[in-house]
Design an enzyme around this catalytic site. Structure first.
Site, mmCIF file in Angstrom:
data_model
loop_
_atom_site.group_PDB
_atom_site.id
_atom_site.type_symbol
_atom_site.label_atom_id
_atom_site.label_comp_id
_atom_site.label_asym_id
_atom_site.label_seq_id
_atom_site.Cartn_x
_atom_site.Cartn_y
_atom_site.Cartn_z
ATOM 1 N N ASN A 1 0.862 -1.178 0.000
ATOM 2 C CA ASN A 1 0.000 0.000 0.000
ATOM 3 C C ASN A 1 0.901 1.232 0.000
ATOM 4 O OD1 ASN A 1 -1.851 2.010 0.445
ATOM 5 N ND2 ASN A 1 -2.414 1.359 2.521
ATOM 6 N N LYS B 1 0.055 4.237 -0.399
ATOM 7 C CA LYS B 1 -0.627 5.437 0.123
ATOM 8 C C LYS B 1 -0.366 6.617 -0.820
ATOM 9 C CE LYS B 1 -0.385 3.353 4.662
ATOM 10 N NZ LYS B 1 -0.298 3.490 6.109
ATOM 11 N N HIS C 1 -9.762 1.335 4.662
ATOM 12 C CA HIS C 1 -8.527 1.589 5.410
ATOM 13 C C HIS C 1 -8.800 2.609 6.523
ATOM 14 C CE1 HIS C 1 -4.447 2.720 6.433
ATOM 15 N NE2 HIS C 1 -4.039 1.623 5.816
ATOM 16 N N GLU D 1 -7.164 4.996 7.614
ATOM 17 C CA GLU D 1 -6.851 6.397 7.279
ATOM 18 C C GLU D 1 -8.020 7.047 6.539
ATOM 19 O OE1 GLU D 1 -3.142 5.612 5.319
ATOM 20 O OE2 GLU D 1 -2.200 5.173 7.248
ATOM 21 N N GLY E 1 2.043 2.246 10.941
ATOM 22 C CA GLY E 1 3.063 3.277 10.819
ATOM 23 C C GLY E 1 3.793 3.603 12.108
ATOM 24 N N SER F 1 3.051 -2.177 10.532
ATOM 25 C CA SER F 1 4.480 -2.286 10.864
ATOM 26 C C SER F 1 5.083 -3.646 10.507
ATOM 27 C CB SER F 1 4.709 -1.954 12.340
ATOM 28 O OG SER F 1 4.334 -0.605 12.594
ATOM 29 N N GLU G 1 -5.864 -4.708 10.577
ATOM 30 C CA GLU G 1 -4.831 -3.708 10.827
ATOM 31 C C GLU G 1 -5.146 -2.939 12.103
ATOM 32 O OE1 GLU G 1 -2.674 -2.566 6.919
ATOM 33 O OE2 GLU G 1 -4.339 -1.222 7.225
HETATM 34 P P1 PGA Z 1 2.497 0.319 7.798
HETATM 35 O O1 PGA Z 1 1.045 0.574 7.182
HETATM 36 O O2 PGA Z 1 3.021 -0.958 7.169
HETATM 37 O O3 PGA Z 1 3.287 1.531 7.383
HETATM 38 O O4 PGA Z 1 2.336 0.184 9.263
HETATM 39 C C1 PGA Z 1 0.173 -0.477 6.931
HETATM 40 C C2 PGA Z 1 -1.088 0.082 6.311
HETATM 41 O O5 PGA Z 1 -1.536 1.154 6.715
HETATM 42 O O6 PGA Z 1 -1.662 -0.543 5.404
#
Ligand code: PGA
Length: 218
Positions: free
Chosen positions: A9, A11, A94, A96, A149, A181, A143
């Site tokens: 991903n 983003k 997601h 976010e 993150g 992560s 997640e």
């Molecule tokens: P990350 O994000 O691997 O940077 O923790 C995962 C995600 O948001 O899909």
């Protein structure tokens, strides 16, 4: 058993030059993808640009969003027919987007329905606070919010337990991924769990060499 699904991903990252360099690096390492399916989800602008090269490398493409409305007067939206031309998957729900764009279950259900209407496979994300999975979803990414993150992933044991619950409660779900992560060092601890059949990788997917290590170690 299903192939492991390793999803990148990106983003809101990468220009076309950066994406091309990423693919170039990925190609150099010439990975054998036996028993693993790799999906890269870049921003919309990059999908047509990287499609040909991704096809040659055996990488599938996914979108990061889909319009709930279909075609028509919906400024700024990208609909299911347009996505179908360039991608086989779409990330929906997601955290976010739930947080920054107020996407709720009702809207997410519509997005999932749109994707399925064009045979685009939703990768439906749920966190540790939500467990609702819309009908028709086969791939769910668990997640937890604290792990996205942050550099502190969930424990594989908890991911396994949540994955089991998701499958118990939603009989249509065939594959649960873990996200949050994920690194080359910890990926195997997740994928060795019986119910965790892949990973969704944010930060760790932005560098091609690191992502390749994640694929290799998974
Ligand atoms: P990350 O994000 O691997 O940077 O923790 C995962 C995600 O948001 O899909």
């Amino acid at each position: 058993m299903e192939n492991l699904l390793i999803v990148a991903n990106w983003k809101s990252n990468k220009t076309s030059i950066e994406a091309t360099l990423w693919l170039h690096q990925f190609a150099i390492d010439n990975l054998q993808l036996t028993n693993k399916e790799v999906v890269v989800c870049p921003p919309f602008t990059l999908l047509p640009i990287i499609k040909e090269k991704a096809d040659k490398l055996g990488i599938k493409l996914g979108a990061q969003n889909i319009s709930p409305f279909g075609k028509g007067a919906f400024t700024g939206e990208v609909n299911e027919e347009q996505i179908k031309e360039v991608a086989e998957y779409v990330i929906i729900g997601h955290s976010e987007r739930r947080k920054n764009f107020n996407e709720d279950d009702n809207l997410l259900n519509k997005k999932v329905a749109m994707a399925i209407s064009q045979n685009i496979a939703p990768i439906f994300c749920i966190s540790d606070t939500t467990m609702n999975v819309p009908p028709g979803v086969k791939v769910v990414a668990y997640e937890p919010l604290f792990a996205i993150g942050t550099g502190s992933a969930d424990t594989p044991e908890n991911a396994q337990e949540v994955a089991r619950k998701i499958k118990d409660r939603n009989k249509n779900v065939e594959q649960v991924l873990y996200g949050g992560s994920v690194t080359p060092e910890n990926v195997r601890s997740f994928t060795q769990m019986e119910n965790v059949r892949g990973v969704l990788v944010g930060g760790g997917s932005l560098d091609a060499s690191e992502f390749l290590k994640i694929i290799q170690n998974a």
